[in-house]
Design a protein around this motif. Sequence first.
Motif, mmCIF file in Angstrom:
data_model
loop_
_atom_site.group_PDB
_atom_site.id
_atom_site.type_symbol
_atom_site.label_atom_id
_atom_site.label_comp_id
_atom_site.label_asym_id
_atom_site.label_seq_id
_atom_site.Cartn_x
_atom_site.Cartn_y
_atom_site.Cartn_z
ATOM 1 N N LYS A 23 46.324 42.834 35.914
ATOM 2 C CA LYS A 23 46.214 42.997 34.464
ATOM 3 C C LYS A 23 45.551 41.800 33.795
ATOM 4 C CE LYS A 23 48.923 44.092 30.396
ATOM 5 N NZ LYS A 23 49.664 43.227 29.556
ATOM 6 N N THR A 24 45.984 40.597 34.127
ATOM 7 C CA THR A 24 45.429 39.401 33.491
ATOM 8 C C THR A 24 43.963 39.213 33.871
ATOM 9 O OG1 THR A 24 47.593 38.350 33.446
ATOM 10 C CG2 THR A 24 45.690 36.913 33.218
ATOM 11 N N TYR A 26 41.835 41.479 34.721
ATOM 12 C CA TYR A 26 41.061 42.520 34.037
ATOM 13 C C TYR A 26 40.853 42.153 32.576
ATOM 14 C CZ TYR A 26 39.630 46.978 32.082
ATOM 15 O OH TYR A 26 38.946 47.959 31.413
ATOM 16 N N GLU A 27 41.899 41.741 31.906
ATOM 17 C CA GLU A 27 41.797 41.406 30.489
ATOM 18 C C GLU A 27 40.860 40.228 30.244
ATOM 19 O OE1 GLU A 27 45.871 40.856 29.363
ATOM 20 O OE2 GLU A 27 46.232 43.014 29.151
ATOM 21 N N GLN A 30 37.285 41.379 30.987
ATOM 22 C CA GLN A 30 36.870 42.268 29.904
ATOM 23 C C GLN A 30 36.487 41.459 28.656
ATOM 24 O OE1 GLN A 30 39.956 44.803 28.221
ATOM 25 N NE2 GLN A 30 38.558 46.534 28.362
ATOM 26 N N ALA A 31 37.297 40.494 28.288
ATOM 27 C CA ALA A 31 37.011 39.668 27.114
ATOM 28 C C ALA A 31 35.701 38.899 27.301
ATOM 29 C CB ALA A 31 38.170 38.696 26.853
ATOM 30 N N ARG A 46 44.781 33.544 24.345
ATOM 31 C CA ARG A 46 45.867 33.812 25.290
ATOM 32 C C ARG A 46 46.912 32.705 25.315
ATOM 33 N NH1 ARG A 46 44.822 38.128 28.290
ATOM 34 N NH2 ARG A 46 46.299 37.564 29.923
#
Length: 99
Positions: A23-24, A26-27, A30-31, A46
Amino acid sequence: MVDKEKVDRYVRLLDLYGKLLGKTEYEVAQAYLYYGLSVIEIASQRGTSRQAVAKQLDSAVRKLEQIEENVGFLRFVDRIVDELPESERQRVMRILEEN
């Protein structure tokens, strides 16, 4: 990761395989890749260090490349698209981008 060709490749890999990342990772990817945020901006959002974000981004990119090396779907699509006449190539690329 300033090289536009590399960034474009990583965006495509993230589109294909992003959900296989943590999850981290990917985020963060993505950012950085989709929204064009800098490592410093992501770290600030974050509430973490620039080094932590850089490590997560590097890890995400390495995993995406490893998945592509094993699966090869992007390579497969690129080979097919390269064989198409130019008039069809643009149409197919538009369809791929929409999906």
